[in-house]
Design an enzyme around this catalytic site. Structure first.
Site, short mmCIF file in Angstrom:
data_model
loop_
_atom_site.label_atom_id
_atom_site.label_comp_id
_atom_site.label_asym_id
_atom_site.label_seq_id
_atom_site.Cartn_x
_atom_site.Cartn_y
_atom_site.Cartn_z
N GLU A 94 0.76 -1.20 0.00
CA GLU A 94 0.08 0.05 0.15
C GLU A 94 0.97 1.27 0.04
O GLU A 94 1.86 1.13 0.83
CB GLU A 94 -0.87 0.09 1.12
CG GLU A 94 -1.80 1.24 1.47
CD GLU A 94 -2.66 1.17 2.73
OE1 GLU A 94 -3.11 0.13 2.96
OE2 GLU A 94 -2.64 2.39 3.34
N GLU A 153 -2.43 11.38 3.12
CA GLU A 153 -3.37 11.31 3.95
C GLU A 153 -3.46 12.78 4.83
O GLU A 153 -2.59 13.19 5.26
CB GLU A 153 -3.25 10.28 4.82
CG GLU A 153 -3.24 8.75 4.41
CD GLU A 153 -2.82 7.86 5.28
OE1 GLU A 153 -4.05 7.06 5.47
OE2 GLU A 153 -1.97 7.46 5.65
#
Length: 280
Positions: free
Chosen positions: A140, A145
């Site tokens: 990932e 974010e």
């Protein structure tokens, strides 16, 4: 003391041809490129349910959002007191998540998106890549974010031996004259030997293969697909702000902003470019 001038911007990509592009100029989400995730998906104690609805996933026409180059993807959470997913999970918030899984994926290259985010504590929008198979062995790559502190965004890698509370994580703090509510280009240059995160073309964090292999197997030699999502509350925001009420990681002020329709993640475009031959 005089302020040190910012360095000149570096190239946003590795100079190869485009493999994927969506400018969000067609007036509707291109379902040939994107899947819209539904309420069966749930992780990290997030407080929303994802739904396939124009209320939560829409493409806005050119001129709607100031500073955009044209049309804009809007992922917009809404308040829906008493909503239950098909499995019976209660969720007072609905939101949007789209992916290119099984429609577009790539191995090595530059993935970038131009994004504008809200000033709201406890939100958790993200732009990232995910491999196929069981997580975390799938790999990932978290390109961006944001958990509601508008002066920084985070990046991270997850894989076998370095998942969850991964050691391969970094924060980028904005200069005083800008923050996440302005348009920024978030990108990653992915090669067989390293992953380089950038913001507006400036490198912010580099992870090399030896750095990864200190913790576990390098999980970044296979295809990954694109994800854009707008989560609310849950593990990461809660660990950042410690807010428990009225929702895990979400303060009352943010609930009111959502109820007034004031919160959205805007995406001007998404590009993926091949590696140039010199970078292979």
């Amino acid at each position: 003391m005089a302020e040190t001038p910012a360095p000149a911007a570096l190239p946003l990509a590795l100079s190869g041809p485009l493999m994927f592009a969506d400018e969000f100029d067609s007036g509707a989400l291109d379902r040939g490129k994107w899947n819209v995730v539904g309420p069966e998906f749930w992780v990290n104690n997030e407080q929303q349910a994802y739904v396939d609805s124009p209320d939560t996933v829409r493409v806005l026409p050119a001129g709607t959002i100031a500073g955009a180059d044209g049309g804009v993807l809007a992922l917009k959470p809404t308040f829906s007191k008493g909503f239950e997913t098909p499995s019976g999970r209660p969720a007072d918030f609905l939101s949007g998540r789209i992916t290119t899984r099984d429609k577009f994926d790539f191995t090595y290259g530059t993935a970038s998106a131009r994004i504008k985010m809200p000033d709201a504590q406890g939100v958790w929008p993200a732009f990232w890549l995910l491999g196929y198979g069981e997580w975390p062995a799938s790999g990932e790559t978290d390109i961006m974010e944001y958990v509601g502190e508008k002066d920084w965004t985070g990046v991270a890698l997850h894989g076998p031996g370095y998942s969850g509370e991964t050691p391969l994580v970094n924060k980028y703090f904005f200069r005083d004259d800008t923050d996440v509510t302005d348009w920024h280009v978030y990108s990653v240059d992915w090669t067989p030997d390293q992953i380089l995160f950038k913001l507006d073309g400036h490198p912010t964090y580099r992870v090399t293969r030896p750095m990864v292999e200190h913790y576990g197997k390098w999980a970044f030699d296979g295809p990954q697909f694109i994800i854009l999502n707008f989560a609310l509350g849950g593990a990461y925001p809660f660990k950042t702000n410690g807010i428990e009420q009225p929702y895990n990681g979400i303060p009352e002020a943010t609930v009111r902003q959502i109820q007034r329709g004031q919160i959205a993640m805007y995406v001007d475009w998404v590009h993926v470019e091949q590696l140039s031959s010199a970078d292979r």
